[in-house]
Write a protein that holds these residues in place. Structure first.
Motif, short mmCIF file in Angstrom:
data_model
loop_
_atom_site.label_atom_id
_atom_site.label_comp_id
_atom_site.label_asym_id
_atom_site.label_seq_id
_atom_site.Cartn_x
_atom_site.Cartn_y
_atom_site.Cartn_z
N ALA A 41 0.83 -1.21 0.00
CA ALA A 41 0.00 0.00 0.00
C ALA A 41 0.85 1.25 0.00
N SER A 42 2.17 1.12 0.02
CA SER A 42 3.07 2.26 0.07
C SER A 42 3.12 2.98 -1.28
N GLN A 43 3.84 4.10 -1.31
CA GLN A 43 3.93 4.91 -2.53
C GLN A 43 4.64 4.17 -3.66
N PHE A 44 5.49 3.20 -3.31
CA PHE A 44 6.18 2.43 -4.34
C PHE A 44 5.67 0.98 -4.38
N GLY A 45 4.52 0.75 -3.75
CA GLY A 45 3.98 -0.59 -3.66
C GLY A 45 3.66 -1.23 -5.00
N ASP A 46 3.14 -0.43 -5.94
CA ASP A 46 2.80 -0.98 -7.26
C ASP A 46 4.04 -1.50 -7.98
N LYS A 47 5.12 -0.73 -7.89
CA LYS A 47 6.36 -1.16 -8.55
C LYS A 47 6.91 -2.41 -7.88
N LEU A 48 6.90 -2.43 -6.57
CA LEU A 48 7.41 -3.60 -5.87
C LEU A 48 6.54 -4.82 -6.15
N PHE A 49 5.24 -4.63 -6.24
CA PHE A 49 4.34 -5.73 -6.57
C PHE A 49 4.68 -6.31 -7.94
N GLU A 50 4.92 -5.43 -8.89
CA GLU A 50 5.26 -5.86 -10.24
C GLU A 50 6.53 -6.72 -10.24
N VAL A 51 7.55 -6.27 -9.52
CA VAL A 51 8.81 -7.00 -9.46
C VAL A 51 8.64 -8.32 -8.70
N ALA A 52 7.97 -8.26 -7.55
CA ALA A 52 7.81 -9.45 -6.72
C ALA A 52 6.97 -10.51 -7.41
N LYS A 53 5.90 -10.09 -8.07
CA LYS A 53 5.02 -11.05 -8.75
C LYS A 53 5.78 -11.78 -9.86
#
Length: 331
Positions: A65-77
């Motif tokens: 839910a953080s400001q960089f969460g979408d990017k981290l989700f993309e990498v982690a997924k």
């Protein structure tokens, strides 16, 4: 080795690392005493092996839910060792992540993920044909009576609908031995227990540097680590992105005062790299870095810019290599 360590860090933020090496042979003990599903779910920290060099805990919901969460989700997924057919969504399914870093046969990691898992669906997806989004085959082996799924050196095993293990094979097997042996008590030292119970902080990590000294090469880059016995850091994801508050415990008061001064000097050193980061499209990531000493302890606070952190994630992902968009994932 740098690439492997970086990959491990990414999977740990969403589901963590692994280092390729020959796995050791682990002897099964305590047959017939295996922990029940209720016991496993009740105390995830009891699954972590003893002897950790570094431990950490992460609120996955707060992270994504953080400001960089979408990017981290993309990498982690993309980099998690799970086939897409398994339907696993770290942003939806992960709640809390605990991990320990060990020195069993190199850099080993054992972690516990708490959330919602579908063992049957994951088992059906990891059939030896399915691949991760990065195109890496997911293989299945049996250890301690449980299915262990690995993609290269990183793996996981689903224990219950609420609890899973992850890490490299040596780390996971150590945890599975504890389950099979019926070990129900935690075997974490006091410093690690304190780190893993951070209260309301979304994440925390710490290291024991007294028994596991920092290599000389790293001390030369981070001189404030001279004389440090333990490190403990808590943080959140409020603006500007990541906020840290840490405690460095030194051997004596004089060393603590010197160390706190060197922490403050690090801010000026980081400014030297600002032009080089700009060439990579990365803003200066450190917005704030202050330190002082109280007795044998050095205390510091730091703020990291969310935009810069997202850019760093992108560069790290590029360093590790990406799956070409034209390459299909086997079904």
């Amino acid at each position: 080795m740098i690439r492997r360590a970086a990959l491990l860090a990414l999977v740990a933020a969403a589901c963590l690392l692994g280092c390729a090496k020959t796995e050791d042979v682990i002897v099964h003990t305590g047959q017939g005493k295996e922990k029940t599903a209720a016991e496993i779910d009740a105390d995830p920290l009891a699954l972590l092996p003893s002897g950790a060099i570094t431990v950490g805990v992460l609120d996955a919901k707060a992270l994504f839910a953080s400001q960089f969460g979408d990017k981290l989700f993309e990498v982690a997924k993309r980099r998690a060792p799970v086939p897409e057919a398994a339907g696993f969504d770290p942003r939806r399914d992960l709640t809390t992540v605990y991990f320990g870093v060990y020195s069993m046969q190199g850099a080993d990691v054992a972690g516990v993920a708490v959330g919602n898992f579908d063992p049957q669906k994951i088992a059906g997806a990891a059939d030896g044909i399915q691949k991760t989004p990065m195109g890496v085959p997911v293989t299945k082996t049996i250890y301690a009576g449980r299915a262990l799924y690995t993609a290269e050196s990183i793996g996981f095993t689903i224990l219950t609908n609420r609890t899973a293990l992850f890490g490299n094979q040596t780390g996971i097997r150590r945890s599975l031995d504890r389950i099979q042996g019926g070990t129900t008590k935690r075997e974490l030292p006091p410093w690690a227990t304190k780190v893993l119970n951070p209260g309301t902080a979304p994440f925390a990590f710490g290291s024991n540097l007294k028994e596991n000294p920092v290599p000389n090469a790293l001390r030369s880059k981070l001189p404030f680590l001279d004389g440090v016995e333990t490190v403990a850091v808590v943080g959140n994801f409020a603006p500007p992105g990541v906020n840290l508050a840490g405690t460095l415990v030194y051997t004596d008061e004089t060393t603590a005062t010197t160390g706190a001064g060197k922490v403050s000097e690090t801010r000026a050193m980081l400014d030297i790299y600002t032009p080089f980061l700009a060439l990579l499209g990365i803003p200066q990531p450190v917005r704030k870095l202050e330190a002082d000493a109280v007795g044998k302890e050095g205390h510091f606070v730091a703020g990291v810019d969310a935009v810069a952190f997202s850019a760093l994630l992108t560069r790290l992902d590029d360093l590790l290599g990406s799956l070409p968009k034209s390459q299909p994932v086997s079904q």
